[in-house]
Design an enzyme around this catalytic site. Structure first.
Site, PDB file in Angstrom:
ATOM      1  N   THR A  39      78.286 -20.189  27.153  1.00 48.05           N
ATOM      2  CA  THR A  39      77.947 -19.083  26.254  1.00 48.05           C
ATOM      3  C   THR A  39      78.298 -19.480  24.829  1.00 48.05           C
ATOM      4  O   THR A  39      79.262 -20.197  24.592  1.00 48.05           O
ATOM      5  CB  THR A  39      78.721 -17.792  26.603  1.00 48.05           C
ATOM      6  N   ASN A  41      79.576 -18.000  21.416  1.00 50.14           N
ATOM      7  CA  ASN A  41      80.264 -16.801  20.935  1.00 50.14           C
ATOM      8  C   ASN A  41      79.817 -16.473  19.531  1.00 50.14           C
ATOM      9  O   ASN A  41      79.561 -17.354  18.725  1.00 50.14           O
ATOM     10  CB  ASN A  41      81.769 -17.003  21.014  1.00 50.14           C
ATOM     11  N   GLU A 116      79.040 -12.624  23.197  1.00 48.28           N
ATOM     12  CA  GLU A 116      78.601 -13.989  23.491  1.00 48.28           C
ATOM     13  C   GLU A 116      77.228 -13.958  24.128  1.00 48.28           C
ATOM     14  O   GLU A 116      76.877 -13.008  24.815  1.00 48.28           O
ATOM     15  CB  GLU A 116      79.603 -14.710  24.384  1.00 48.28           C
TER      16      GLU A 116
HETATM   17  N1  RBF Z   1      82.838 -10.795  32.046  1.00 48.33           N
HETATM   18  C1  RBF Z   1      83.408  -9.796  32.787  1.00 48.33           C
HETATM   19  O1  RBF Z   1      84.622  -9.727  32.858  1.00 48.33           O
HETATM   20  N2  RBF Z   1      82.646  -8.862  33.430  1.00 48.33           N
HETATM   21  C2  RBF Z   1      81.290  -8.873  33.399  1.00 48.33           C
HETATM   22  O2  RBF Z   1      80.655  -7.997  34.006  1.00 48.33           O
HETATM   23  C3  RBF Z   1      80.642  -9.917  32.649  1.00 48.33           C
HETATM   24  N3  RBF Z   1      79.304 -10.005  32.600  1.00 48.33           N
HETATM   25  C4  RBF Z   1      78.705 -11.000  31.866  1.00 48.33           C
HETATM   26  C5  RBF Z   1      77.319 -11.085  31.817  1.00 48.33           C
HETATM   27  C6  RBF Z   1      76.686 -12.069  31.069  1.00 48.33           C
HETATM   28  C7  RBF Z   1      75.199 -12.142  31.047  1.00 48.33           C
HETATM   29  C8  RBF Z   1      77.478 -13.027  30.358  1.00 48.33           C
HETATM   30  C9  RBF Z   1      76.828 -14.099  29.554  1.00 48.33           C
HETATM   31  C10 RBF Z   1      78.862 -12.947  30.410  1.00 48.33           C
HETATM   32  C11 RBF Z   1      79.487 -11.945  31.158  1.00 48.33           C
HETATM   33  N4  RBF Z   1      80.882 -11.847  31.223  1.00 48.33           N
HETATM   34  C12 RBF Z   1      81.476 -10.859  31.959  1.00 48.33           C
HETATM   35  C13 RBF Z   1      81.717 -12.676  30.356  1.00 48.33           C
HETATM   36  C14 RBF Z   1      82.299 -13.907  31.010  1.00 48.33           C
HETATM   37  O3  RBF Z   1      83.516 -13.558  31.597  1.00 48.33           O
HETATM   38  C15 RBF Z   1      82.481 -14.904  29.864  1.00 48.33           C
HETATM   39  O4  RBF Z   1      81.203 -15.385  29.480  1.00 48.33           O
HETATM   40  C16 RBF Z   1      83.360 -16.061  30.194  1.00 48.33           C
HETATM   41  O5  RBF Z   1      84.641 -15.624  30.497  1.00 48.33           O
HETATM   42  C17 RBF Z   1      83.435 -17.042  29.014  1.00 48.33           C
HETATM   43  O6  RBF Z   1      83.987 -16.455  27.887  1.00 48.33           O
HETATM   44 MG    MG Z   2      81.609 -19.126  25.067  1.00 46.06          MG
END
Ligand code: RBF
Ligand code: MG
Length: 180
Positions: A39, A41, A116
């Site tokens: 991702t 940020n 992100e």
């Molecule tokens: N993190 C969560 O804790 N819960 C989520 O429901 C969640 N959904 C995400 C959905 C998408 C499409 C993306 C790109 C990220 C999501 N994340 C979520 C964040 C994820 O934990 C994070 O990208 C990583 O921890 C890297 O920073």
């Molecule tokens: Mg990232």
């Protein structure tokens, strides 16, 4: 609110489309290493601030910024090379489909709000410091907590599948030029 159906063309309703510009910053460095889902940020500033926490989809475009390469330290002290997107090829600088998460990542219990994007495109290089212009077309679901990392990954993959479907429909395609 539950995830939109994966086979029905979306209707883009206000407040969408919302177009923002910002730059790519260093995150926790966890997306690719822990989830296998890289991702980029984004600096949270107004009006991104005003979006409810949750998962969104849309288009984005990343372009280089005229700045000298430098090292920036992550919150955990690790150094990140900021190349400001100078290695981006022309084919990387087009409107691309993306999914976006805004909020506190409940699975990781972040104490600061983060935004992100995962961009559905194979970038050959990092692009920390690059400029990003993105258009959010819709909301997918709230941020959730999970009992396993696999469950989080599975849900993110469903978000990606939904966005890949929605963003190819004519109702979304008509907004692609907003990031051009
Ligand atoms: N993190 C969560 O804790 N819960 C989520 O429901 C969640 N959904 C995400 C959905 C998408 C499409 C993306 C790109 C990220 C999501 N994340 C979520 C964040 C994820 O934990 C994070 O990208 C990583 O921890 C890297 O920073
Ligand atoms: Mg990232």
């Amino acid at each position: 609110m539950s995830r939109p159906p994966a086979d029905v063309e979306p209707v883009i309703k206000p407040p969408f489309p919302i177009t923002f510009e910002s730059e790519i910053i260093a995150g926790f460095g966890r997306g690719l290493s822990e989830l296998g889902i890289p991702t980029a940020n984004i600096n949270i500033m107004s009006p991104l601030d005003s979006l409810d926490n949750g998962i969104y989809y849309g288009y984005c475009r990343v372009t280089p910024v005229d700045c000298n390469e430098c090292e920036v330290k992550r919150a955990n002290g690790k150094a990140v090379d900021f190349n400001f997107g100078r290695q981006l090829e022309k084919c990387d600088q087009v409107a691309l489909p993306m999914v976006m998460s805004v909020g506190y990542n409940p699975f990781y219990k972040n104490t600061t709000k983060a935004a992100e994007v995962h961009i559905m495109h194979k970038f050959p290089n990092n692009f920390y410091g690059a400029h990003i212009r993105y258009t959010v077309l819709g909301y997918i679901r709230p941020e959730l907590d999970y009992t396993t990392r696999e469950a989080l990954i599975a849900d993110i993959n469903k978000d990606i599948d939904y966005a890949n479907f929605a963003l190819l429909t004519p109702s979304c395609q008509e907004y692609k030029s907003l990031v051009a």
